[in-house]
Scaffold this motif. Structure first.
Motif, PDB file in Angstrom:
ATOM      1  N   MET A  24       1.050  -1.286   0.092  1.00 62.37           N
ATOM      2  CA  MET A  24      -0.032  -0.084   0.515  1.00 62.37           C
ATOM      3  C   MET A  24       0.309   1.108  -0.063  1.00 62.37           C
ATOM      4  O   MET A  24       0.698   2.285  -0.624  1.00 62.37           O
ATOM      5  CB  MET A  24      -1.121   0.286   1.317  1.00 62.37           C
ATOM      6  N   MET A  25       1.572   1.491   0.443  1.00 61.38           N
ATOM      7  CA  MET A  25       2.729   2.420   0.584  1.00 61.38           C
ATOM      8  C   MET A  25       3.168   2.352  -0.651  1.00 61.38           C
ATOM      9  O   MET A  25       3.661   4.343  -0.991  1.00 61.38           O
ATOM     10  CB  MET A  25       4.037   2.076   1.821  1.00 61.38           C
ATOM     11  N   ALA A  26       3.725   1.345  -0.860  1.00 60.93           N
ATOM     12  CA  ALA A  26       4.084   1.699  -2.314  1.00 60.93           C
ATOM     13  C   ALA A  26       3.441   2.066  -3.527  1.00 60.93           C
ATOM     14  O   ALA A  26       3.939   3.110  -4.194  1.00 60.93           O
ATOM     15  CB  ALA A  26       5.516   0.214  -2.645  1.00 60.93           C
ATOM     16  N   PHE A  27       2.155   1.475  -3.646  1.00 64.55           N
ATOM     17  CA  PHE A  27       1.337   2.017  -4.318  1.00 64.55           C
ATOM     18  C   PHE A  27       1.292   3.864  -3.831  1.00 64.55           C
ATOM     19  O   PHE A  27       0.877   4.514  -4.842  1.00 64.55           O
ATOM     20  CB  PHE A  27       0.162   1.362  -4.209  1.00 64.55           C
ATOM     21  N   ARG A  28       0.999   3.801  -2.770  1.00 70.34           N
ATOM     22  CA  ARG A  28       0.492   5.240  -2.702  1.00 70.34           C
ATOM     23  C   ARG A  28       1.565   5.923  -3.065  1.00 70.34           C
ATOM     24  O   ARG A  28       1.553   7.247  -3.818  1.00 70.34           O
ATOM     25  CB  ARG A  28       0.541   5.680  -1.392  1.00 70.34           C
ATOM     26  N   ARG A  29       2.681   5.680  -3.455  1.00 70.75           N
ATOM     27  CA  ARG A  29       4.377   7.193  -3.792  1.00 70.75           C
ATOM     28  C   ARG A  29       4.349   6.909  -4.984  1.00 70.75           C
ATOM     29  O   ARG A  29       3.866   7.828  -5.880  1.00 70.75           O
ATOM     30  CB  ARG A  29       5.238   6.175  -3.112  1.00 70.75           C
ATOM     31  N   GLU A  30       3.691   5.231  -5.895  1.00 73.41           N
ATOM     32  CA  GLU A  30       3.877   5.535  -7.580  1.00 73.41           C
ATOM     33  C   GLU A  30       2.830   5.939  -8.748  1.00 73.41           C
ATOM     34  O   GLU A  30       2.586   6.457  -9.118  1.00 73.41           O
ATOM     35  CB  GLU A  30       4.273   3.727  -7.430  1.00 73.41           C
ATOM     36  N   TYR A  31       1.200   5.403  -6.853  1.00 73.13           N
ATOM     37  CA  TYR A  31      -0.004   6.014  -7.735  1.00 73.13           C
ATOM     38  C   TYR A  31      -0.751   7.530  -6.395  1.00 73.13           C
ATOM     39  O   TYR A  31      -1.620   7.222  -6.498  1.00 73.13           O
ATOM     40  CB  TYR A  31      -0.435   5.129  -7.876  1.00 73.13           C
ATOM     41  N   PRO A  32       0.218   8.693  -6.656  1.00 74.99           N
ATOM     42  CA  PRO A  32      -0.777   9.469  -5.373  1.00 74.99           C
ATOM     43  C   PRO A  32      -1.885   9.594  -6.295  1.00 74.99           C
ATOM     44  O   PRO A  32      -1.882  10.034  -7.557  1.00 74.99           O
ATOM     45  CB  PRO A  32       0.475  10.727  -5.735  1.00 74.99           C
ATOM     46  N   GLY A  33      -3.014   9.997  -5.106  1.00 77.98           N
ATOM     47  CA  GLY A  33      -3.702   9.695  -4.845  1.00 77.98           C
ATOM     48  C   GLY A  33      -5.442   9.255  -6.105  1.00 77.98           C
ATOM     49  O   GLY A  33      -5.991   9.368  -5.491  1.00 77.98           O
ATOM     50  N   GLN A  34      -4.626   8.249  -6.469  1.00 80.15           N
ATOM     51  CA  GLN A  34      -5.109   6.953  -6.999  1.00 80.15           C
ATOM     52  C   GLN A  34      -5.990   6.244  -5.997  1.00 80.15           C
ATOM     53  O   GLN A  34      -4.676   5.727  -4.449  1.00 80.15           O
ATOM     54  CB  GLN A  34      -4.512   5.992  -7.943  1.00 80.15           C
ATOM     55  N   PRO A  35      -7.249   5.242  -6.111  1.00 79.45           N
ATOM     56  CA  PRO A  35      -7.383   4.797  -5.075  1.00 79.45           C
ATOM     57  C   PRO A  35      -6.731   2.715  -5.151  1.00 79.45           C
ATOM     58  O   PRO A  35      -6.384   3.079  -5.825  1.00 79.45           O
ATOM     59  CB  PRO A  35      -9.237   4.511  -5.470  1.00 79.45           C
ATOM     60  N   TRP A  36      -6.446   3.050  -4.097  1.00 78.01           N
ATOM     61  CA  TRP A  36      -6.024   1.663  -3.803  1.00 78.01           C
ATOM     62  C   TRP A  36      -6.279   0.427  -4.280  1.00 78.01           C
ATOM     63  O   TRP A  36      -7.820   0.114  -4.704  1.00 78.01           O
ATOM     64  CB  TRP A  36      -6.210   0.934  -2.705  1.00 78.01           C
ATOM     65  N   ASP A  37      -5.738   0.038  -5.400  1.00 81.74           N
ATOM     66  CA  ASP A  37      -5.561  -0.985  -6.440  1.00 81.74           C
ATOM     67  C   ASP A  37      -5.491  -2.699  -6.447  1.00 81.74           C
ATOM     68  O   ASP A  37      -3.342  -2.098  -6.567  1.00 81.74           O
ATOM     69  CB  ASP A  37      -6.235  -0.508  -8.192  1.00 81.74           C
ATOM     70  N   PRO A  38      -5.235  -3.750  -5.118  1.00 83.06           N
ATOM     71  CA  PRO A  38      -4.597  -3.969  -5.380  1.00 83.06           C
ATOM     72  C   PRO A  38      -3.551  -5.786  -6.130  1.00 83.06           C
ATOM     73  O   PRO A  38      -2.378  -5.455  -6.353  1.00 83.06           O
ATOM     74  CB  PRO A  38      -5.180  -5.398  -4.608  1.00 83.06           C
ATOM     75  N   SER A  39      -4.698  -5.364  -7.307  1.00 80.58           N
ATOM     76  CA  SER A  39      -4.421  -5.897  -8.411  1.00 80.58           C
ATOM     77  C   SER A  39      -3.065  -4.974  -8.993  1.00 80.58           C
ATOM     78  O   SER A  39      -2.296  -5.519  -9.305  1.00 80.58           O
ATOM     79  CB  SER A  39      -5.160  -6.200  -9.351  1.00 80.58           C
ATOM     80  N   ILE A  40      -3.182  -3.760  -9.352  1.00 82.67           N
ATOM     81  CA  ILE A  40      -1.865  -3.334  -9.406  1.00 82.67           C
ATOM     82  C   ILE A  40      -0.579  -3.294  -8.523  1.00 82.67           C
ATOM     83  O   ILE A  40       0.326  -3.499  -9.225  1.00 82.67           O
ATOM     84  CB  ILE A  40      -2.185  -1.745  -9.860  1.00 82.67           C
TER      85      ILE A  40
END
Length: 198
Positions: free
Chosen positions: A176-192
């Motif tokens: 989740m933390m990596a996702f937040r850094r890579e996709y700022p402002g985007q809703p959490w997407d476990p598949s991505i």
């Protein structure tokens, strides 16, 4: 439960932990950490707990707007997570406390529809970043207006106790933390996130 105060939080912890710890229901005076993070320093826990409880009293969960109710609970839960008022038993205590907060506002909660490991991880994302949106997103599939969900959801809390996988929670937190850094402002997407974490 209809009152959401410091005293009721301590009572919940005391009730849940009384057979395990002699200090059940007491605010911690020692340093603790979780998910590789230091929680609120012990010397500030009392003041921070009071601050969060004042916010909770001023910002109750909506009784008419489900998304607003879930966002409010996610915000309070993320803040209480970083305060981490007890040496142990914070997750169990807070899950019950916020379950009751949603129910008191008139919502039904079906914990079988909420991924326990993702909810646990998302609490710590909110604690680390002051962004409760991941937790709100994970909680929303399990929250319903009373007339939306047939059957009794009250037992879903007990039925799902202990379903969380701590290793999976830690891994999900980092994703989740990596996702937040890579996709700022985007809703959490476990598949991505599965791809971005590699």
């Amino acid at each position: 439960m209809t009152e959401f105060t410091r005293e009721t939080l301590l009572e919940v912890h005391r009730y849940l932990m009384q057979d395990i710890y002699p200090w059940a229901g007491e605010v911690r005076t020692t340093e603790v950490g979780a998910m590789g993070m230091a929680m609120c320093r012990a010397q500030y826990v009392e003041a921070e707990l009071d601050r969060v409880m004042k916010r909770i009293s001023k910002m109750p969960a909506s009784a008419t707007d489900k998304e607003s109710a879930v966002r409010t609970v996610a915000d309070h839960w993320s803040e209480l997570t970083i305060v981490h008022p007890f040496r142990d038993g914070n997750s169990r205590t807070q899950r019950f406390y916020f379950d009751q907060m949603l129910r008191a506002a008139g919502w039904s909660v079906d914990w079988t529809r909420i991924d326990a490991s993702q909810a646990h991880a998302a609490r710590y994302v909110g604690a680390a970043t002051a962004d409760p949106s991941f937790l709100a997103q994970v909680l929303i599939p399990g929250v319903f207006a009373p007339d939306e969900l047939p059957g009794d959801t009250a037992n879903s809390f007990t039925a799902t106790q202990g379903n969380r996988n701590n290793a999976s929670s830690a891994e999900t937190f980092h994703r989740m933390m990596a996702f937040r850094r890579e996709y700022p402002g985007q809703p959490w997407d476990p598949s991505i996130a599965g791809e971005s974490a590699r």
